[in-house]
Scaffold this motif. Structure first.
Motif, PDB file in Angstrom:
ATOM      1  N   ALA A  60       0.832  -1.196   0.000  1.00 25.87           N
ATOM      2  CA  ALA A  60       0.000   0.000   0.000  1.00 25.87           C
ATOM      3  C   ALA A  60       0.868   1.248   0.000  1.00 25.87           C
ATOM      4  O   ALA A  60       0.575   2.229  -0.704  1.00 25.87           O
ATOM      5  CB  ALA A  60      -0.923  -0.002   1.223  1.00 25.87           C
ATOM      6  N   MET A  63       2.010   1.971  -3.421  1.00 20.00           N
ATOM      7  CA  MET A  63       0.917   2.485  -4.256  1.00 20.00           C
ATOM      8  C   MET A  63       0.624   3.946  -3.936  1.00 20.00           C
ATOM      9  O   MET A  63       0.336   4.749  -4.814  1.00 20.00           O
ATOM     10  CB  MET A  63      -0.344   1.653  -4.032  1.00 20.00           C
ATOM     11  N   ARG A  64       0.685   4.267  -2.634  1.00 16.33           N
ATOM     12  CA  ARG A  64       0.365   5.644  -2.261  1.00 16.33           C
ATOM     13  C   ARG A  64       1.418   6.612  -2.766  1.00 16.33           C
ATOM     14  O   ARG A  64       1.110   7.757  -3.065  1.00 16.33           O
ATOM     15  CB  ARG A  64       0.205   5.784  -0.737  1.00 16.33           C
ATOM     16  N   TYR A  80       1.233  -1.890 -11.209  1.00 18.00           N
ATOM     17  CA  TYR A  80       0.199  -1.413 -10.299  1.00 18.00           C
ATOM     18  C   TYR A  80      -0.902  -2.464 -10.151  1.00 18.00           C
ATOM     19  O   TYR A  80      -1.396  -2.706  -9.042  1.00 18.00           O
ATOM     20  CB  TYR A  80      -0.379  -0.077 -10.795  1.00 18.00           C
ATOM     21  N   HIS A  87      -2.049  -6.643  -2.632  1.00 16.64           N
ATOM     22  CA  HIS A  87      -2.423  -5.943  -1.402  1.00 16.64           C
ATOM     23  C   HIS A  87      -3.782  -6.428  -0.913  1.00 16.64           C
ATOM     24  O   HIS A  87      -3.942  -6.816   0.250  1.00 16.64           O
ATOM     25  CB  HIS A  87      -2.431  -4.436  -1.668  1.00 16.64           C
ATOM     26  N   GLY A  88      -4.765  -6.448  -1.815  1.00 14.09           N
ATOM     27  CA  GLY A  88      -6.113  -6.855  -1.410  1.00 14.09           C
ATOM     28  C   GLY A  88      -6.141  -8.294  -0.924  1.00 14.09           C
ATOM     29  O   GLY A  88      -6.695  -8.605   0.131  1.00 14.09           O
ATOM     30  N   MET A  91      -4.245  -8.745   2.453  1.00 16.64           N
ATOM     31  CA  MET A  91      -4.951  -8.156   3.591  1.00 16.64           C
ATOM     32  C   MET A  91      -6.201  -8.951   3.940  1.00 16.64           C
ATOM     33  O   MET A  91      -6.450  -9.289   5.084  1.00 16.64           O
ATOM     34  CB  MET A  91      -5.342  -6.717   3.276  1.00 16.64           C
ATOM     35  N   GLY A 150      -7.127  -8.020  -9.487  1.00 15.06           N
ATOM     36  CA  GLY A 150      -7.887  -7.593  -8.309  1.00 15.06           C
ATOM     37  C   GLY A 150      -8.111  -8.768  -7.381  1.00 15.06           C
ATOM     38  O   GLY A 150      -7.904  -9.916  -7.757  1.00 15.06           O
ATOM     39  N   TRP A 151      -8.492  -8.454  -6.133  1.00 11.09           N
ATOM     40  CA  TRP A 151      -8.633  -9.575  -5.212  1.00 11.09           C
ATOM     41  C   TRP A 151      -9.843 -10.413  -5.554  1.00 11.09           C
ATOM     42  O   TRP A 151      -9.923 -11.565  -5.165  1.00 11.09           O
ATOM     43  CB  TRP A 151      -8.672  -9.104  -3.752  1.00 11.09           C
ATOM     44  N   VAL A 398     -13.562   2.334  -2.401  1.00  9.04           N
ATOM     45  CA  VAL A 398     -12.286   2.088  -1.733  1.00  9.04           C
ATOM     46  C   VAL A 398     -12.333   2.701  -0.324  1.00  9.04           C
ATOM     47  O   VAL A 398     -11.879   2.088   0.650  1.00  9.04           O
ATOM     48  CB  VAL A 398     -11.117   2.660  -2.560  1.00  9.04           C
ATOM     49  N   HIS A 402     -12.169   0.439   3.174  1.00 12.51           N
ATOM     50  CA  HIS A 402     -11.100   0.615   4.161  1.00 12.51           C
ATOM     51  C   HIS A 402     -11.642   1.060   5.515  1.00 12.51           C
ATOM     52  O   HIS A 402     -11.091   0.681   6.537  1.00 12.51           O
ATOM     53  CB  HIS A 402     -10.046   1.584   3.638  1.00 12.51           C
ATOM     54  N   LEU A 405     -12.755  -2.252   6.874  1.00  8.32           N
ATOM     55  CA  LEU A 405     -11.714  -3.241   7.179  1.00  8.32           C
ATOM     56  C   LEU A 405     -10.698  -2.713   8.178  1.00  8.32           C
ATOM     57  O   LEU A 405     -10.345  -3.391   9.137  1.00  8.32           O
ATOM     58  CB  LEU A 405     -11.026  -3.675   5.890  1.00  8.32           C
ATOM     59  N   VAL A 406     -10.204  -1.496   7.952  1.00  8.12           N
ATOM     60  CA  VAL A 406      -9.250  -0.945   8.911  1.00  8.12           C
ATOM     61  C   VAL A 406      -9.975  -0.657  10.218  1.00  8.12           C
ATOM     62  O   VAL A 406      -9.509  -0.995  11.300  1.00  8.12           O
ATOM     63  CB  VAL A 406      -8.574   0.319   8.362  1.00  8.12           C
ATOM     64  N   VAL A 410      -8.653  -3.863  11.872  1.00  9.81           N
ATOM     65  CA  VAL A 410      -7.343  -3.472  12.403  1.00  9.81           C
ATOM     66  C   VAL A 410      -7.479  -2.815  13.779  1.00  9.81           C
ATOM     67  O   VAL A 410      -6.703  -3.107  14.690  1.00  9.81           O
ATOM     68  CB  VAL A 410      -6.606  -2.536  11.423  1.00  9.81           C
ATOM     69  N   ARG A 462     -11.455   3.454  -9.315  1.00  7.59           N
ATOM     70  CA  ARG A 462     -10.481   2.671  -8.562  1.00  7.59           C
ATOM     71  C   ARG A 462      -9.611   1.869  -9.532  1.00  7.59           C
ATOM     72  O   ARG A 462      -9.942   1.754 -10.710  1.00  7.59           O
ATOM     73  CB  ARG A 462     -11.185   1.744  -7.575  1.00  7.59           C
ATOM     74  N   ILE A 464      -6.749   2.427 -10.971  1.00  9.53           N
ATOM     75  CA  ILE A 464      -5.986   3.009 -12.069  1.00  9.53           C
ATOM     76  C   ILE A 464      -4.655   3.422 -11.497  1.00  9.53           C
ATOM     77  O   ILE A 464      -4.566   3.868 -10.357  1.00  9.53           O
ATOM     78  CB  ILE A 464      -6.689   4.225 -12.700  1.00  9.53           C
TER      79      ILE A 464
HETATM   80  C1  HEM Z   1      -3.118   2.395   5.843  1.00 11.76           C
HETATM   81  C2  HEM Z   1      -3.227   1.267   5.321  1.00 11.76           C
HETATM   82  C3  HEM Z   1      -3.731   1.044   3.917  1.00 11.76           C
HETATM   83  C4  HEM Z   1      -3.537   1.822   2.800  1.00 11.76           C
HETATM   84  C5  HEM Z   1      -2.768   3.115   2.663  1.00 11.76           C
HETATM   85  C6  HEM Z   1      -4.237   1.174   1.724  1.00 11.76           C
HETATM   86  C7  HEM Z   1      -4.248   1.638   0.418  1.00 11.76           C
HETATM   87  C8  HEM Z   1      -4.894   1.027  -0.627  1.00 11.76           C
HETATM   88  C9  HEM Z   1      -4.814   1.414  -2.005  1.00 11.76           C
HETATM   89  C10 HEM Z   1      -4.019   2.584  -2.534  1.00 11.76           C
HETATM   90  C11 HEM Z   1      -5.580   0.560  -2.727  1.00 11.76           C
HETATM   91  C12 HEM Z   1      -5.762   0.551  -4.237  1.00 11.76           C
HETATM   92  C13 HEM Z   1      -6.964   1.285  -4.647  1.00 11.76           C
HETATM   93  C14 HEM Z   1      -7.155   1.178  -6.119  1.00 11.76           C
HETATM   94  O1  HEM Z   1      -6.240   1.491  -6.904  1.00 11.76           O
HETATM   95  O2  HEM Z   1      -8.252   0.783  -6.508  1.00 11.76           O
HETATM   96  C15 HEM Z   1      -6.137  -0.362  -1.817  1.00 11.76           C
HETATM   97  C16 HEM Z   1      -7.005  -1.377  -2.180  1.00 11.76           C
HETATM   98  C17 HEM Z   1      -7.496  -2.318  -1.273  1.00 11.76           C
HETATM   99  N1  HEM Z   1      -7.204  -2.422   0.081  1.00 11.76           N
HETATM  100 FE1  HEM Z   1      -6.005  -1.197   1.135  1.00 11.76          FE
HETATM  101  N2  HEM Z   1      -4.835   0.043   2.199  1.00 11.76           N
HETATM  102  C18 HEM Z   1      -4.542  -0.056   3.533  1.00 11.76           C
HETATM  103  C19 HEM Z   1      -4.944  -1.031   4.410  1.00 11.76           C
HETATM  104  C20 HEM Z   1      -5.806  -2.068   4.077  1.00 11.76           C
HETATM  105  C21 HEM Z   1      -6.271  -3.068   4.977  1.00 11.76           C
HETATM  106  C22 HEM Z   1      -5.898  -3.185   6.453  1.00 11.76           C
HETATM  107  C23 HEM Z   1      -7.092  -3.889   4.264  1.00 11.76           C
HETATM  108  C24 HEM Z   1      -7.868  -5.118   4.686  1.00 11.76           C
HETATM  109  C25 HEM Z   1      -7.962  -5.625   5.851  1.00 11.76           C
HETATM  110  C26 HEM Z   1      -7.140  -3.398   2.907  1.00 11.76           C
HETATM  111  C27 HEM Z   1      -7.856  -3.970   1.887  1.00 11.76           C
HETATM  112  C28 HEM Z   1      -7.888  -3.504   0.589  1.00 11.76           C
HETATM  113  C29 HEM Z   1      -8.641  -4.100  -0.484  1.00 11.76           C
HETATM  114  C30 HEM Z   1      -9.533  -5.339  -0.346  1.00 11.76           C
HETATM  115  C31 HEM Z   1      -8.403  -3.356  -1.633  1.00 11.76           C
HETATM  116  C32 HEM Z   1      -9.006  -3.603  -3.004  1.00 11.76           C
HETATM  117  C33 HEM Z   1      -8.058  -4.344  -3.872  1.00 11.76           C
HETATM  118  C34 HEM Z   1      -8.667  -4.505  -5.230  1.00 11.76           C
HETATM  119  O3  HEM Z   1      -9.108  -3.502  -5.816  1.00 11.76           O
HETATM  120  O4  HEM Z   1      -8.718  -5.656  -5.702  1.00 11.76           O
HETATM  121  N3  HEM Z   1      -6.332  -2.299   2.823  1.00 11.76           N
HETATM  122  N4  HEM Z   1      -5.706  -0.088  -0.537  1.00 11.76           N
END
Ligand code: HEM
Lengths: 655, 206
Positions: A60, A63-64, A80, A87-88, A91, A150-151, A398, A402, A405-406, A410, A462, A464
């Protein structure tokens, strides 16, 4: 069973050395690989899942950086895709559920007054398959072919024609692999709750945390096979040219979506219900009173699990399904917010009518409630079909996911760590660092994810890898990145606090928070056998009996629990088995010794899955044969057992 | 503090002797099997759901080569149902302490299961389509293949139980392994009835 003279002894008279000899795993390599101690397995689960949180967090963080400003070139589009997919997956599947299993594994036997889980060797198997499936999944980035769809891996993108690498093969097989771990783990939880509770722990005295994990476990048993089926089809279609999702040959990509979300939505509850259960343990302790509306909270947990099976189509409102179906699933989605609201009201009422003590675990629990409400509101609005059409596949979603989930996972996990780590390590974490930890994570989380609602409403899609300058998305994204790094700092503070506490933390004592449930009756850390004598309970908070508050709440009947006096059972690894509803004593349960077979079986599975992914068929076959051999060896009877054993009573005065 | 507040003696007494809770019905091991069967039953339910979903969405004839022949499938079905009865008969034997009846029941069940698999292999060979022809073919081979794999597991369990039975491990009171392997076998049998109905019968009904 005819003779019923009491044979209980006080804990001080139990033969402690004998119990150590029976239950302690040898401190050797063999012991490390063969142990079936639920506390060791629980700690391994917690550490491994936390490492997955760090890995997913690192992804993450990268990505950020890529999204911090328009037109960045840290990650290309293909990279990406792999980043957000890994990531998905990491997590949701390899962190969020296993970390809760870690808490449950460690705490359940302690909370229900037993010496281990119902199937200790299955427990070991579930850990090894969890670890090895994670290693299997993380082989793929080293080949440059990590999952990239994607997840939720939608067809038809996931099919061979559009995605020719091994990426989605690792996805399909990795998921099948971990479903084995999750399923056997769930069966272990169900068996434990049905048979292993201490005498007197009827269903209406069960700690609420157990309701959470139990409901999740039932959902796993019924929902996870849908994922297995979907992934088997995917793998067969990709590798053997079969047709399930391909319209040219009578297949249908929507089949994937149905199967995936039949699993996927219950999964969301699988990773939040145990977390809610943990909060239901922590809030009463720090409000200095029993929880308000215990039966309502217990029932709403179960109700959420059940309704969770009826809402999967709300992930598919934008696929052109008939309006009548959409309306039904929209209604069910509104309905499911009701039981969650019951829990929130119960927590708030508990704090309100109690005398809250704002220690770190409580701060995380309160933060949890705030985030739960925000995430719940942004979720319930997407249950409305027209609104969903507007925001689906934007950053609004998104943001919502979060917050949920967070917020719900978390934050509950952090609360759980601050609350129960002292039990596991014997040391308290630092309180001031803990408060700083809470505020950095809380502020970071809101800064990282609140602006995503706005980005989404402004139309940012989302998934991209970048966005153009001059469309007004730069500022919100920069804020999000700053927030993400503040959040990461919070996680770092926790890691520091943990290692600091191991060296210099204050000794916790057996009950540092003056809590009411049974795990706090054991020493910190608990001995290998958990309890020198097996307790009998007569109320929900046995350690609070005699507190004026508990008595006033009508929690305590005329009989008292017996926590420090009870039967010893020291003829072998033994514990008591009780009846599923009332918790009547029924039998002595003989528990298995340490065993290497769980690990060996898991290694056979690993070989098979590598064989499948690289089409090395002899390896796949050898792996499967090895699994069959291990199972046979595992089930082989160890010797004849007498039908009855006397409950052992040491000679009076023998310590 | 009053005497009542001191948790010393327990009003409800602990019995001095308790039965061993392993290896009997409703023991933890028995429950583990029940939930394993439950989750496997769900797996088959989702597999068959996929069949009906794709069938309902299909354009053109389904299956494209016309309904499947029943020549082998009906004997297969009879064989499997009968094998369950035989197993049950053997299990009743050990409940009366009759080792010979148990051994015979297990052996005959085993042979019937093997013959079922042979017929299944012949039937696979006879089909006018392959797993790659279209969705029907893929579903047919995948789902009957999954079922066949479960038959193999059932046979392996039977084999283990048979070894124990020939060594005289089981008694009238303690024979949970026989019951468990039997439950699994009956489960595999019931699943076949659903698989058979789905692939061989429903396309004929319209
Ligand atoms: C501070 C911590 C986190 C940050 C900065 C973060 C950031 C991101 C970013 C940038 C994306 C991509 C969005 C996109 O391009 O569509 C994303 C997707 C995702 N995140 Fe996180 N995330 C964090 C924590 C978590 C946690 C703890 C979980 C789950 C328990 C989680 C689950 C997901 C899921 C399921 C996706 C969607 C993936 C997909 O599109 O297939 N994230 N997150």
């Amino acid at each position: 069973m005819a003779v019923t003279a009491p044979v209980t002894v006080p804990a001080a008279e139990a033969p402690i050395e004998e119990l150590h000899r029976l239950w302690e795993t040898p401190h050797t390599l063999y012991g490390a690989l063969a142990t079936v101690d639920h506390k060791k397995i629980g700690k391994r689960y917690l550490v491994t899942a936390f490492v997955f949180l760090l890995v997913g967090g690192l992804e993450a963080a990268v990505m950020r950086v890529q999204l911090a400003a328009p037109g960045m070139r840290v990650l290309g589009p293909e990279a990406y895709n792999q980043y957000f997919s890994m990531h998905g997956l990491t997590m949701i599947i390899w962190y969020a559920s296993p970390i809760l299993s870690g808490f449950s594994n460690y705490l359940w036997p302690l909370m229900i007054g037993a010496r281990d889980m119902a199937y200790p060797r299955v427990n070991a198997l579930s850990y090894w398959t969890f670890l090895l499936s994670g290693i299997f999944l993380y082989t793929s980035p080293f080949l440059g072919q990590a999952p990239n769809d994607g997840w939720f891996g939608y067809a038809p993108y996931s099919l061979q024609l559009y995605d020719p690498g091994l990426n989605m093969d690792f996805y399909a097989l990795g998921l099948i692999f971990i479903t084995i771990s999750t399923t056997v783990g769930a069966i272990n939880f169900i068996g434990t709750i049905m048979k292993m509770r201490c005498p007197g722990m009827s269903l209406n005295r069960l700690p609420l945390f157990l309701y959470g994990t139990m409901t999740a476990s039932f959902s796993i048993v019924f929902a996870l096979p849908a994922l297995t089926a979907a992934c088997v089809f995917l793998y067969f279609e990709r590798r053997f040219g079969m047709h399930f999702y391909d319209v040219a040959h009578q297949g249908n990509p929507l089949l994937w979506q149905h199967l995936f979300w039949i699993f996927g939505h219950p999964w969301v509850y699988i990773i939040v219900l145990p977390a809610m259960g943990m909060i239901s343990e922590i809030i009463p302790t720090f409000s200095r009173r029993p929880i308000v509306g215990y039966p309502m909270v217990a029932l709403s947990t179960v109700a959420t699990g059940i309704i969770g099976f009826g809402v999967w189509v709300h992930h598919m409102f934008a696929t052109g399904i008939p309006p009548i179906a959409a309306s039904y699933f929209s209604g069910a989605s509104f309905l499911i917010t009701l039981p969650s609201a019951v829990a929130v009201v119960a927590w708030i009422a508990t704090v309100w009518t109690g005398r809250p003590v704002l220690k770190t675990p409580m701060m995380f629990a309160l933060g949890f409630i705030v985030l739960f409400v925000v995430g719940g509101v942004s979720g319930v609005v997407t249950a409305a079909v027209p609104f969903d059409w507007q925001v689906t596949d934007t950053y609004f979603v998104v943001a919502h996911l979060h917050y949920v989930l967070v917020g719900i996972n978390v934050f509950a996990v952090m609360a759980g760590f601050y609350y129960w780590l002292p039990k596991m390590t014997g040391r308290l974490l630092d309180e001031r660092l803990g408060q700083a930890n809470f505020w950095t994570m809380f502020i970071g989380m809101n800064l990282a994810f609140f602006p995503m609602h706005i980005a989404g409403l402004l139309g940012m899609p989302r998934r991209i890898y970048t966005y153009p300058a001059g469309v007004g998305l730069g500022a919100v994204n920069l804020l999000e990145t700053i927030g993400a790094y503040i959040f990461a700092l919070g996680v770092l503070l926790f890691v520091i606090n943990f290692f600091w506490s191991l060296r210099a933390g204050e000794p916790a004592g057996s009950n540092p928070w003056d809590a009411g449930t049974l795990e706090w009756a054991s020493t910190s850390p608990p001995p290998p056998f958990n309890f020198a004598v097996l307790p009998t309970v007569r109320s929900r908070n046995p350690l609070w009996e005699g507190h004026p508050g508990a008595t006033a709440e009508g929690e305590v009947g005329p009989e008292r629990s017996s926590v420090f006096r009870g039967p010893v059972l020291d003829r072998g690894r033994e514990t008591l088995a009780t009846s599923p509803l009332e918790g009547h004593t029924m039998a002595q349960q003989l528990m298995p010794e340490d065993s290497l077979w769980p690990l060996l079986l898991a290694l056979g599975l690993t070989a098979a899955f590598y064989g499948f992914v690289f089409s090395v068929w002899w390896l796949a076959c050898a792996g499967i044969v090895w699994v069959a051999i291990s199972l046979g060896a595992w089930l082989w009877p160890t010797g004849d057992e007498a039908d009855e054993r006397p409950v052992h009573l040491p000679a009076p005065g023998v310590a | 503090m009053t005497a009542r507040a001191m948790p010393t003696a327990l009003p409800t007494a602990m019995p001095t002797a308790l039965p061993i809770g392993n290896g009997v019905p409703r023991s933890p091991g028995w429950w583990a099997l029940i939930w394993t069967i439950a989750t496997e039953a769900c797996l088959f339910a989702y597999l068959l759901f996929s069949y009906y979903y794709l069938a309902s969405q299909a354009r053109g004839p389904w299956p494209s080569t016309g309904p499947l022949s029943l020549t082998l499938a009906i004997p297969q079905t009879c064989l499997l149902v009968a094998s369950s009865v035989v197993y049950w008969w053997g299990e009743k034997g050990i409940e009366r302490g009759d080792q010979g009846r148990l051994r015979l029941g297990l052996l005959v069940t085993f042979i019937m299961g093997v013959v079922f698999l042979i017929l299944e292999g012949l039937d696979w060979n006879n089909q006018p389509f392959t797993a790659k022809t279209d969705a029907f073919g893929s579903l047919y081979y995948t789902i009957t293949g999954f079922h066949g794999a479960h038959v193999i597991v059932g046979l392996l369990l039977n084999l283990i139980v048979q070894i124990w039975a020939w060594r005289g491990t089981f008694t009238r009171e303690r024979h949970l392994a026989v019951t468990n392997a039997g439950m699994y076998w009956h489960f595999v049998d019931v699943v076949w009835l659903f698989v058979f109905t789905t692939f061989y019968l429903t396309p004929r009904w319209g």
